[in-house]
Design a protein around this motif. Structure first.
Motif, PDB file in Angstrom:
ATOM      1  N   VAL A 173      75.622  63.266  41.987  1.00 53.53           N
ATOM      2  CA  VAL A 173      74.621  62.458  42.360  1.00 53.53           C
ATOM      3  C   VAL A 173      73.670  62.980  43.207  1.00 53.53           C
ATOM      4  O   VAL A 173      72.409  62.440  42.806  1.00 53.53           O
ATOM      5  N   ARG A 204      87.488  63.275  42.343  1.00 52.95           N
ATOM      6  CA  ARG A 204      86.471  62.378  41.396  1.00 52.95           C
ATOM      7  C   ARG A 204      85.289  62.125  42.425  1.00 52.95           C
ATOM      8  O   ARG A 204      84.220  62.013  42.176  1.00 52.95           O
ATOM      9  N   ALA A 226      81.139  60.005  36.769  1.00 52.39           N
ATOM     10  CA  ALA A 226      79.725  59.718  37.115  1.00 52.39           C
ATOM     11  C   ALA A 226      79.308  59.030  36.092  1.00 52.39           C
ATOM     12  O   ALA A 226      78.428  58.107  35.939  1.00 52.39           O
ATOM     13  N   LEU A 278      77.404  55.515  35.881  1.00 54.23           N
ATOM     14  CA  LEU A 278      76.003  55.279  35.836  1.00 54.23           C
ATOM     15  C   LEU A 278      75.396  54.490  34.536  1.00 54.23           C
ATOM     16  O   LEU A 278      74.505  53.756  34.606  1.00 54.23           O
ATOM     17  N   SER A 301      81.911  63.889  42.190  1.00 54.51           N
ATOM     18  CA  SER A 301      80.804  62.921  41.901  1.00 54.51           C
ATOM     19  C   SER A 301      79.687  62.825  42.733  1.00 54.51           C
ATOM     20  O   SER A 301      78.543  62.684  42.572  1.00 54.51           O
ATOM     21  N   GLY A 346      83.861  65.008  38.518  1.00 58.79           N
ATOM     22  CA  GLY A 346      82.596  64.299  38.932  1.00 58.79           C
ATOM     23  C   GLY A 346      81.862  63.871  37.749  1.00 58.79           C
ATOM     24  O   GLY A 346      81.006  62.937  37.986  1.00 58.79           O
ATOM     25  N   LEU A 386      75.456  54.182  42.475  1.00 60.51           N
ATOM     26  CA  LEU A 386      76.628  54.869  42.507  1.00 60.51           C
ATOM     27  C   LEU A 386      76.467  55.905  43.594  1.00 60.51           C
ATOM     28  O   LEU A 386      77.778  56.376  44.324  1.00 60.51           O
ATOM     29  N   THR A 397      79.717  56.476  46.285  1.00 61.88           N
ATOM     30  CA  THR A 397      80.340  57.553  46.324  1.00 61.88           C
ATOM     31  C   THR A 397      80.485  58.148  47.785  1.00 61.88           C
ATOM     32  O   THR A 397      81.567  58.741  48.375  1.00 61.88           O
TER      33      THR A 397
END
Length: 302
Positions: A48, A40, A222, A226, A44, A218, A177, A181
């Motif tokens: 991102v 994850r 995410a 978000l 992610s 991911g 985020l 991450t």
């Protein structure tokens, strides 16, 4: 007001995603909970980074990295969301979907307690009644389970702290985020490498379908984060608290109807107490909001 109008659909979308998440995680077997959590973070990060590049937001991202206060807040947010997701993934992959939903049901009550102990807020008597009923529900469920409902408590406390830290950071959704991450990305990647060296990594060893689903963690994690990050900076804690009920309601129904988890009479009693606490808590919050708006209007008219 415009921010609030934009924030509501963002918040609704986030909680709908979280509500249906229990249907996704069992598809990742035979990957264990920790491997799933590591994937994850890794995927992610990829998602991102692509988004930040496409939006041309690297300048803002770099500015965050130079702000020690923000980095401290985001480090806390990163750790708490990792704990939250770890508890959530463990719960939904080990037959505790309903207990996981309990965590999100009691989350608003935990958020209020956080305000008392961290922000030194004063609770109204009705709020104390709601918290007392919620606490009694935890006692009933503890007796029925034969243990503390630790999955629920872990999920509730970690997400309450995460929401508080997101509010404190007050950043754009992608930038916040992305940095959260990035902070734990090296740890997650190192963990996956260690699993590979020990011959225990599932990714790449259980077919392309499993690999694609692990990569998908991911995106599917995410997107609601978000949405939540964008909503948290636009909405009051009261509104966020009301929206939070969507996710656990869906999770509870999924656990009850699709996964067929057992609900004893004592568990029904515990959940009814939780729901009663939430009804009292929500009604009081709405009434207090109306009183404040009325006083504001009267003061403006003078």
């Amino acid at each position: 007001m415009d921010d609030s109008r934009r924030g509501v659909p963002l918040g609704v979308a986030a909680y709908l995603c979280w509500g249906f998440f229990p249907l996704y995680w069992p598809l990742l077997e035979p990957a264990g909970s920790l491997e799933v959590l590591a994937h994850r973070f890794v995927w992610s990060m990829v998602f991102v980074l692509v988004a930040i590049t496409a939006m041309g937001r690297w300048g803002a991202f770099a500015a965050i990295a130079r702000d020690r206060r923000l980095m401290l807040i985001l480090t806390g947010a990163s750790v708490t969301i990792a704990i939250n997701w770890g508890g959530f993934i463990y719960g939904v992959t080990n037959g505790h979907v309903i207990e996981t939903s309990l965590g999100y049901f009691i989350n608003p009550l935990v958020t209020v307690l956080l305000g008392v102990f961290v922000l030194k807020e004063t609770l109204r008597p009705v709020q104390w009644v709601a918290i007392a009923i919620g606490a009694s529900a935890v006692v009933v469920l503890t007796v029925d389970y034969g243990r503390l409902p630790w999955v629920a408590l872990l999920v509730a406390f970690s997400f309450a702290i995460y929401g508080f830290l997101k509010k404190k950071a007050d950043l754009g959704a992608f930038e916040g985020l992305g940095m959260e991450t990035a902070i734990l990305f090296p740890v997650a990647l190192a963990f996956l490498v260690a699993l590979q060296l020990r011959g225990q990594l599932t990714f790449g060893h259980d077919g392309p379908g499993n690999a694609a689903l692990l990569i998908g963690t991911g995106v599917v994690t995410a997107i609601p984060l978000l949405l939540f990050g964008a909503a948290a900076t636009r909405l009051s804690l009261t509104t966020i608290g009301l929206l939070q009920y969507l996710g656990p309601i869906i999770q509870f129904l999924v656990g009850l109807t699709i996964f067929g988890e057992d609900m004893t009479a004592a568990r029904w009693a515990g959940f009814v107490l939780v729901w009663l606490a939430l009804v009292i808590f929500t009604a009081d919050a709405l009434n207090n909001r109306r009183r404040l708006l009325s006083r504001t209007a009267e003061a403006a008219a003078i």
